[in-house]
Design an enzyme around this catalytic site. Sequence first.
Site, PDB file in Angstrom:
ATOM      1  N   LYS A  52      30.752  38.938  39.829  1.00  0.00           N
ATOM      2  CA  LYS A  52      30.938  40.125  40.682  1.00  0.00           C
ATOM      3  C   LYS A  52      29.577  40.626  41.188  1.00  0.00           C
ATOM      4  O   LYS A  52      29.429  40.975  42.350  1.00  0.00           O
ATOM      5  CB  LYS A  52      31.671  41.223  39.889  1.00  0.00           C
ATOM      6  CG  LYS A  52      33.135  40.865  39.625  1.00  0.00           C
ATOM      7  CD  LYS A  52      33.861  41.853  38.719  1.00  0.00           C
ATOM      8  CE  LYS A  52      35.286  41.347  38.444  1.00  0.00           C
ATOM      9  NZ  LYS A  52      36.070  42.183  37.540  1.00  0.00           N
ATOM     10  N   GLN A  96      35.942  47.132  33.348  1.00  0.00           N
ATOM     11  CA  GLN A  96      36.262  45.726  33.089  1.00  0.00           C
ATOM     12  C   GLN A  96      37.190  45.614  31.870  1.00  0.00           C
ATOM     13  O   GLN A  96      36.899  46.154  30.813  1.00  0.00           O
ATOM     14  CB  GLN A  96      34.966  44.926  32.859  1.00  0.00           C
ATOM     15  CG  GLN A  96      35.164  43.434  32.714  1.00  0.00           C
ATOM     16  CD  GLN A  96      35.673  42.750  33.978  1.00  0.00           C
ATOM     17  OE1 GLN A  96      35.383  43.166  35.098  1.00  0.00           O
ATOM     18  NE2 GLN A  96      36.451  41.702  33.810  1.00  0.00           N
ATOM     19  N   ASP A 119      39.855  48.484  41.718  1.00  0.00           N
ATOM     20  CA  ASP A 119      40.797  47.496  41.177  1.00  0.00           C
ATOM     21  C   ASP A 119      42.225  47.707  41.683  1.00  0.00           C
ATOM     22  O   ASP A 119      43.079  46.841  41.504  1.00  0.00           O
ATOM     23  CB  ASP A 119      40.834  47.610  39.650  1.00  0.00           C
ATOM     24  CG  ASP A 119      39.902  46.614  38.974  1.00  0.00           C
ATOM     25  OD1 ASP A 119      39.735  45.508  39.509  1.00  0.00           O
ATOM     26  OD2 ASP A 119      39.371  46.952  37.907  1.00  0.00           O
TER      27      ASP A 119
HETATM   28  N1  GUN Z   1      39.652  41.543  33.563  1.00  0.00           N
HETATM   29  C1  GUN Z   1      40.150  40.392  34.070  1.00  0.00           C
HETATM   30  N2  GUN Z   1      40.434  40.548  35.394  1.00  0.00           N
HETATM   31  C2  GUN Z   1      40.098  41.817  35.717  1.00  0.00           C
HETATM   32  C3  GUN Z   1      40.136  42.563  36.926  1.00  0.00           C
HETATM   33  O1  GUN Z   1      40.565  42.100  37.997  1.00  0.00           O
HETATM   34  N3  GUN Z   1      39.677  43.853  36.837  1.00  0.00           N
HETATM   35  C4  GUN Z   1      39.217  44.391  35.685  1.00  0.00           C
HETATM   36  N4  GUN Z   1      38.806  45.664  35.701  1.00  0.00           N
HETATM   37  N5  GUN Z   1      39.175  43.716  34.543  1.00  0.00           N
HETATM   38  C5  GUN Z   1      39.606  42.439  34.562  1.00  0.00           C
END
Ligand code: GUN
Length: 287
Positions: A52, A96, A119
């Site tokens: 990211k 996350q 998200d």
């Molecule tokens: N953990 C695995 N995929 C994601 C996601 O798309 N967003 C977040 N915040 N955590 C994750």
Amino acid sequence: MMLLSGRKASKALKETLKNKIVKASEKYSKSPSLAVILVGDNPASLSYIKGKKKACELVGIDYKLYHLKEDVSQFELETLIVELNQDEQIDAMILQLPIPKHLDENYLIDLISREKDADGFHVVNQGYLYQHKKTIYPATPKGIIGLLDFYQINVEGMNATIIGRSNIVGFPVARMLMDRGATITVCHSKTKDLKSHTINADIIVVATGRPHILTKEMVKSGVIVVDVGINRVDGKLIGDVDFDEVSKIASMITPVPGGVGPMTIYGLLENTFELYLEHQESKIKSF
Ligand code: GUN
């Protein structure tokens, strides 16, 4: 068989987004910014947030990591989220997942203000999605739809089977495919005779976290397969689909890695940019 490459699609889409961000950052004298909250040192999460960060840097989004200890208290985490909600420099944030069990995940997700929910997990943003109103879409379903669009796949009239019913992938992607005219079937861990629901599907989205749950006996010739799974087995990353066998029958299929993963990151970038534009435009209106 054609490979639906998220790597290729996201590379092209990120170039376009980067150009939009350069222009907008000049116009508003501010770059978009994303805050990432990570609790603890889950190896998969560390790897995801690395991707990211790299993607944000590539397109010109300021990336700020808040790395908290595994034993952080609920109160400390709530305080940080409230501060970030109020911080005008921050356009978007994510918590996350997964987070340690002593923390109240649902409460914390809804504490992130709807206007900063990169998200698309907030109950209000999900509510808009289920009412077919404009919203911030969850990053993975948004990435999947973006991938289908990139390869000009029109799902109207198709039978779509989704395996997995999570709030993050299965359920929203079902709604988004239905909105595009597909007839949907949602399967899950309690489904009896999974094959009876996959064998006639024109498109199958698999998001279970169970390696190779979809095998060649379960699909018809020419099917389109989207594999959301990322499972580490014997040090190797594999999907929820038995790729080697199913790819011999499918007309199109996503690889793992390099399929849905890069598109999820792209979905997050687009969400951050959309939230940033909302903030900049609302500032102009309030003058
Ligand atoms: N953990 C695995 N995929 C994601 C996601 O798309 N967003 C977040 N915040 N955590 C994750």
